[in-house]
Design an enzyme around this catalytic site. Structure first.
Site, PDB file in Angstrom:
ATOM      1  N   CYS A 137       0.832  -1.209   0.000  1.00 46.80           N
ATOM      2  CA  CYS A 137       0.000   0.000   0.000  1.00 46.80           C
ATOM      3  C   CYS A 137       0.865   1.257   0.000  1.00 46.80           C
ATOM      4  CB  CYS A 137      -0.926  -0.010   1.219  1.00 46.80           C
ATOM      5  SG  CYS A 137      -1.945   1.461   1.361  1.00 46.80           S
ATOM      6  N   CYS A 140      -0.473   4.162   2.116  1.00 48.82           N
ATOM      7  CA  CYS A 140      -0.265   4.041   3.566  1.00 48.82           C
ATOM      8  C   CYS A 140       1.198   4.296   3.932  1.00 48.82           C
ATOM      9  CB  CYS A 140      -0.622   2.641   4.055  1.00 48.82           C
ATOM     10  SG  CYS A 140      -2.063   1.908   3.287  1.00 48.82           S
ATOM     11  N   ASP A 141       2.125   3.783   3.137  1.00 49.48           N
ATOM     12  CA  ASP A 141       3.515   3.704   3.592  1.00 49.48           C
ATOM     13  C   ASP A 141       4.509   4.621   2.879  1.00 49.48           C
ATOM     14  OD1 ASP A 141       2.707   1.808   5.410  1.00 49.48           O
ATOM     15  OD2 ASP A 141       3.028   0.143   4.031  1.00 49.48           O
TER      16      ASP A 141
END
Ligand code: NAP
Length: 306
Positions: A137, A140-141
């Site tokens: 992701c 997200c990261d």
């Protein structure tokens, strides 16, 4: 809660765009609807920074916000949403049963909209370093890799779109693709190929992720000359396709890859059971086709109940 409180006109499995669209349409047709979801409402699109190709949002919309808006809309029309993962379903009878970690529910119709999940490569180091440099992701990261070097594995829409997103954070993005041409649509390809911070390793497969406590590199093999080299990277983002979330099903017809087979009306092989969105065998997996599937499934369920 009394047993009859667990009885619904329609059970929707999955609160992504397909499931929530089905809930909106069914509630507006006065059906009593329960949506079961194990994660966040909105499904996989919540992991997308910017949804750019859904009609009606000329500037695009953040994936998480889009998911929340879908949920609000379904709630406004009276949908019930429970949080729990599906353990078992019994579908081939008049009252269909869905057993989840949140409880047991019965529905006269069911819409399966459980979507897909990311496929992994299954190479050494992948399990050990997941969450320690390996991610599925980018939204997200990506901020963890500011100024660093990251690899993106894959050549489809997701890999290219997320590689482009990563360029906003990482100093260098290396796309590793097993062929000599990308699968992604040309609009995305053009943007990627023109980007100064993106390098592409063509005809290359990942053999191993290296590092002990955190990812330090990838061992890659060129499939033309079989040469193997180690490339130092701080992060690796895997976008090598997806797997249908259908492991809990037994009585519904699926194809060899586990996608549910439906007709144009979203009917599965079991009467009163419909499939919508990415989980069904289809040509185009997009939010716009998922919501359309959901609407059709709901209206077919209304007709079935009549
Ligand atoms: P995808 O289209 O199936 O692409 C998967 C990519 O991973 C392909 O390039 C494939 O290579 C590669 N791959 C598969 N297995 C591999 C392996 N074992 N080792 C190395 N590479 C491997 O999957 P996706 O990109 O996740 O997209 C899924 C669906 O969502 C698609 O229908 C896509 O159009 C849609 N989507 C759309 C958007 C958008 O419209 N903006 C964004 C994201 C996703 P090959 O090319 O050689 O097969």
């Amino acid at each position: 809660m009394a047993e009859q409180d667990h009885n619904y006109d329609m059970l929707v499995l999955g609160a992504g765009p397909a499931g929530l669209a089905a809930a909106i349409y069914a509630c507006r047709a006065n059906l009593r609807v329960l949506v079961c979801e194990e994660k966040l409402s909105g499904g996989e699109i919540t992991a997308t920074e910017q949804l750019d190709n859904y009609p009606g949002f000329p500037e695009g919309i953040n994936g998480m916000e889009f998911g929340q808006r879908l949920e609000q809309q379904a709630l406004r029309f009276g949908a019930n949403i429970v949080s729990g993962s599906i353990e078992k379903v019994v579908l081939d009878r008049e009252w269909k049963k869905v057993i989840t970690t949140a409880g047991e529910y019965r529905g006269r119709t069911v819409v399966i909209a459980t979507g897909t999940r990311p496929r992994s490569l299954g190479v050494p180091g992948e399990e050990k370093l997941r969450g320690r440099g390996i991610s599925f992701c980018a939204t997200c990261d990506a901020p963890f890799f500011r100024g660093k070097k990251v690899a993106v594995i894959g050549g489809g829409d997701a890999a290219v779109e997320e590689a482009l997103y990563l360029t906003r954070f990482a100093g260098n993005v290396l796309l590793v693709h097993r062929r000599d041409m990308l699968r992604a649509i040309s609009y995305l390809q053009d943007k990627l190929l023109r980007h100064p911070n993106v390098e592409i390793l063509w005809d290359t497969v990942v053999k191993e992720f290296t590092g002990e406590q955190k990812l330090e590199g990838i061992l890659v093999q060129n499939i033309q000359d079989d040469s193997v080299t180690e490339v130092r990277v701080d992060g690796a983002f895997l976008y090598v396709g997806r797997i249908a979330n259908t492991a809990f099903l037994n009585s519904v017809e699926m194809d060899a890859s586990g996608y549910i087979i439906t007709n144009e009306e979203m009917e599965t092989s079991v009467p009163g059971v419909y499939a919508a969105g990415d989980v069904r065998r289809k040509f185009l997996r997009q939010v716009v086709t998922a919501t359309a599937d959901g609407a059709i499934a709901a209206m077919m369920a209304v007709r079935y109940l009549q």
